[in-house]
Design an enzyme around this catalytic site. Structure first.
Site, PDB file in Angstrom:
ATOM      1  CB  SER A 659      -0.940  -0.069   1.290  1.00 46.02           C
ATOM      2  OG  SER A 659      -0.306   0.106   2.461  1.00 46.02           O
ATOM      3  CE  LYS A 702      -3.002   1.796   4.783  1.00 46.36           C
ATOM      4  NZ  LYS A 702      -2.494   1.119   3.471  1.00 46.36           N
TER       5      LYS A 702
END
Length: 807
Positions: A659, A702
């Site tokens: 990611s 996040k």
């Protein structure tokens, strides 16, 4: 290139309108009888418990907390109630092979009756047999036999004595036994007088005595035979008397169990044993306690050991069972699954018999269903192998591990195997299921049906009321306060957050149940009669508060400058990446500084984490993709002559996942173009070799993680996060994040390509190739290409031989 627009605040979190619910509180809703969101799994369960073929046992797998155990037990209970009650099973003594107890199968409930009948039979025999042996008739008949032996004995000796007297020989008793001696006028001749007789007369007398002595010896040899015959007659009399005492009792039992040939045969063997061992029933009183050195030694359990052979070990009693049994074994050890033979201490030794055979879970579930936790079975030594052996052979054979592994050589019991008819349901994780399929060759033959439980369900308009009924059912199950519409709406929203998808809802019953209990607690703390949205939100916030110590510590260290994170300004070759830390059932996001350095080299992109073995394979794959992207886009016709290094700064644990590959590529492009990246942005997303941004997991955590850092330092209105456009449907952000975005203090940008992202981060247009294959002047891609071209030329110059030198 079109400018990437920030997301509107409405796209950051889906909100459910309570007005769509047609009730005021969940007290108005009926209980939910259907299983929510598990259509595939329930179809598999119904098929698995319905098909009656060997090997069609079930393995129910999925994530923990989805209600697998409860749903499986519910379906099994419904099915089992319609099925016939299985038989009782007993172990009895085998009088021909005592070390091999026999198994008897009886209709449900008759095992208890058989045990009681045998106990009553033994008690009756304890009184009946001594009575017949004390009767006048028995004494008379026995006395006749004894008198007959005595008369025969005396008659034989009298005849020999008379014959000897007719020959002037007397039969006398001496300390050494019977002997013959000559007589004169009725008196025994002394040895001295015998020596005075003429020689021929002495020889004549000795010849007569020798003849009589032979007859005496023959007679003496016949006496034991007469005694044996007499004893046999007495023994036969005892058998007749015992048979007369026990016969009618056994006949009554035979009539009561005439429909069970195995039991009738057992009664016949019992009768023969009682007839042969009648003396055991005469000794009804126990002697004094046995002791050694003042310590009392235990007696055999259950009275005289000789009479224990007539007991019935009722292994399985289904007399009170309605339908087929459903058994869940929480401690699936080998003995608890297949049964065991216990021992008891007797006079300093361990002894056992058939009454100490104990059933296992397979015995209790025989004729029904057995539910086991796959992980627990696999963790117990030899439990898995024992279970497979029973399922493969369709019989339960009780055998101790010591015997099975040849660890002991002592003689023990070998109980007769019991036929097995059971449906086994294993409940476990998906990983266990696939590992067993791959590594265990027997698994696919024994567990042919898999029921895969979902973690989430589609969120459709019709499902909202069903989900509300599920919430109402869970609340009533634990006697919780009813929820009003706003609370149900917040529960549905939290279901989407737990699913990390605005189009899906979680079906992890444990998470929903726990949240309901905690919301109920806060409502009762405020002495409310109904749970509201505020109570649900308070429960969510309190749960996060209990688990976020580490998150707060990290925020504090970032604020104090211990962990270096910039949220303002710009820097070349540096970008804020985002990662997720999972701590049990709590996860949070935090930023990490990613830096890139480039120099002349051989086309290598060095992953420092991988080099020091702190990077996982997926992360390393993402880094290698970057080299493929750079070579294909900028150096398709020339060598890629750079050497780049990438690193997550201030990371001291393993880095895994791809990611951050977008962030690493942005840092690499910034270093090549020597164009600074705005540090007010954080980036997440993976990238492929074509420069397309791909979705990642944990997008909510996040975004919230970087937002918390920016809020700690002060929101400037320029900070934000770049996320993959394909992750927009997964956004279920906190209210404070949504509100900050609505006020323009924070921003979320969806990007689909690397070019969109680098343009946002640098303020420079990325640029596309024109018809001649050139990037526009002043574009970032043009800067990168020019830098790589210069590196290729320098590499060629270094590789060329010096002028005038040898090639």
């Amino acid at each position: 290139m079109a400018e990437t627009k920030r997301l509107d605040s409405q796209a950051l979190c889906w909100r459910f309108d309570p007005a769509q619910l047609s009730f005021q509180t969940t007290a108005e809703l009926p209980d939910l009888t259907d299983v929510v969101g598990q259509a595939r799994a329930t179809e598999a369960i119904r098929f698995g418990i319905g098909i009656r073929r060997d090997g069609y046992n079930l393995f129910v797998h999925g994530s923990s907390g989805t209600g697998r155990h409860d749903i499986v037990r519910r379906f099994l209970a419904e099915r089992a109630a319609k099925e016939p009650t299985p038989s009782d099973w007993c172990y009895v003594h085998d009088f021909e092979q005592p070390h091999k107890p026999r198994a008897l199968k009886l209709p449900a409930g008759r095992g208890t009756k058989l045990r009681a009948d045998m106990e009553r039979l033994v008690e009756d025999l304890k009184s009946a047999i001594p009575a017949v042996f004390e009767s006048e008739e028995y004494r008379t008949r026995r006395q006749e036999i004894e008198e007959s032996l005595k008369e025969k004995h005396e008659k034989a000796f009298d005849g020999l004595r008379q014959e000897a007297e007719s020959r002037s020989i007397a039969l006398i008793r001496t300390p050494g036994g019977m002997a013959f001696a000559p007589t004169r006028k009725g008196e025994v001749v002394s040895p001295a007088d015998f020596e005075k007789l003429p020689q021929d007369e002495q020889e004549k007398i000795e010849a007569v005595i020798a003849t009589l002595q032979e007859q005496l010896e023959r007679l003496v040899h016949q006496v034991p035979q007469w005694r044996r015959e007499s004893q046999e007659r007495i023994h036969e009399l005892d058998r007749q008397v015992t048979r007369s005492a026990v016969g009618h009792l056994i006949d009554e039992l035979k009539k009561a169990y005439a429909d069970l040939p195995g039991v009738v045969h057992y009664f016949e063997t019992v009768q023969e044993s009682v007839v042969e061992n009648a003396d055991d029933f005469k000794r009804t009183e126990e002697g004094p306690d046995v002791s050694f050195l003042g310590v009392s030694l235990s007696r055999p359990h259950g009275g005289g050991s000789s009479l224990r052979r007539y007991q019935v070990n009722l292994l399985i009693d289904n007399g009170k069972t309605q339908g087929a049994p459903v058994v869940y074994e929480d401690n699936p050890t080998h003995p608890d699954i297949v049964g065991r033979v216990e021992h008891m201490a007797q006079l300093g030794a361990l002894v056992t018999d058939f009454t100490l055979i104990k059933p296992g879970a397979l015995h209790r579930a025989n004729g029904g269903y057995l539910v086991l936790d796959a992980r627990k079975v696999l963790m117990q030594p030899y439990a898995w192998e024992g279970l497979k052996r029973c399922l493969s052979s369709n019989e339960i054979r009780i055998e101790s591990l010591g015997q099975a592994l040849s660890l002991v050589s002592t003689v023990s019991l070998d109980p007769e195997a019991i036929p097995l008819d059971v449906k086994v349901v294993l409940v476990g994780e998906r990983m266990l299921y696939y590992l067993l399929q791959y590594y265990d060759p027997d698994f696919q033959d024994l567990f042919k049906v898999a029921a895969d439980f979902e973690d989430t369900m589609p969120r459709e308009q019709a499902d909202h009321m069903q989900y509300a009924r599920l919430i109402a059912t869970l609340a009533r199950k634990d006697a919780l306060l009813p929820l009003d519409r706003s609370a149900v709406a917040r529960m549905i929203e939290q279901g989407a957050r737990l699913a990390s998808d605005t189009d899906r809802l979680t079906v992890r019953m444990r998470d929903l149940h726990d949240l309901l209990r905690e919301a109920d607690h806060w409502a009762r703390e405020e002495q409310q009669q109904t749970v509201t949205r505020a109570h649900v939100q308070r429960a969510i916030d309190a749960r996060i508060r209990r688990a976020d110590r580490l998150r707060e510590r990290m925020l504090d260290e970032i604020k104090r400058g211990t962990i270096l994170i910039d949220t303002q300004g710009s820097c070349v070759g540096q970008v804020n990446g985002l990662s997720v830390v999972g701590l049990g059932d709590f996860a949070f996001g935090h930023p990490s500084r990613i830096t890139a350095r480039v120099r002349l080299g051989k086309g290598e992109v060095l992953d420092i984490q991988r080099e020091v073995e702190m990077g996982g394979p997926i992360h390393s794959k993402g880094v290698l993709i970057l080299a493929g992207f750079l070579g294909a886009r900028y150096c398709a016709e020339r060598p890629l002559a750079l050497s780049a290094s990438l690193v997550f700064e201030q990371t001291y644990g393993e880095v895994e996942g791809d990611s951050a590959s977008c962030a690493e590529l942005y840092a690499l492009l910034s270093a090549l173009a020597e164009v600074p990246i705005k540090q007010s942005f954080a980036v997440t997303g993976s990238v492929n070799q074509h420069g397309e941004v791909q979705p990642i997991g944990g997008v909510n955590e996040k975004v919230e993680g970087f937002f918390d850092v920016c809020r700690t330092r002060g929101l400037t209105g320029e900070q934000g996060v770049l996320i993959p456009a394909s992750n927009v449907k997964h956004l279920m952000l906190r209210d404070d994040v949504v509100e900050a975005c609505k006020q323009g203090k924070f921003h979320i940008y969806p990007v689909t390509t690397v070019d969109e992202g680098i343009a946002l981060l640098t303020g420079f247009p990325a640029g596309k190739r024109d018809a001649e294959g050139r990037f526009p002047e002043g574009s970032l891609n043009r800067h990168v290409e020019q830098r790589l071209t210069q590196m290729a030329e320098l590499a060629r110059a270094f590789a060329a031989p010096p002028e005038g030198g040898n090639e």
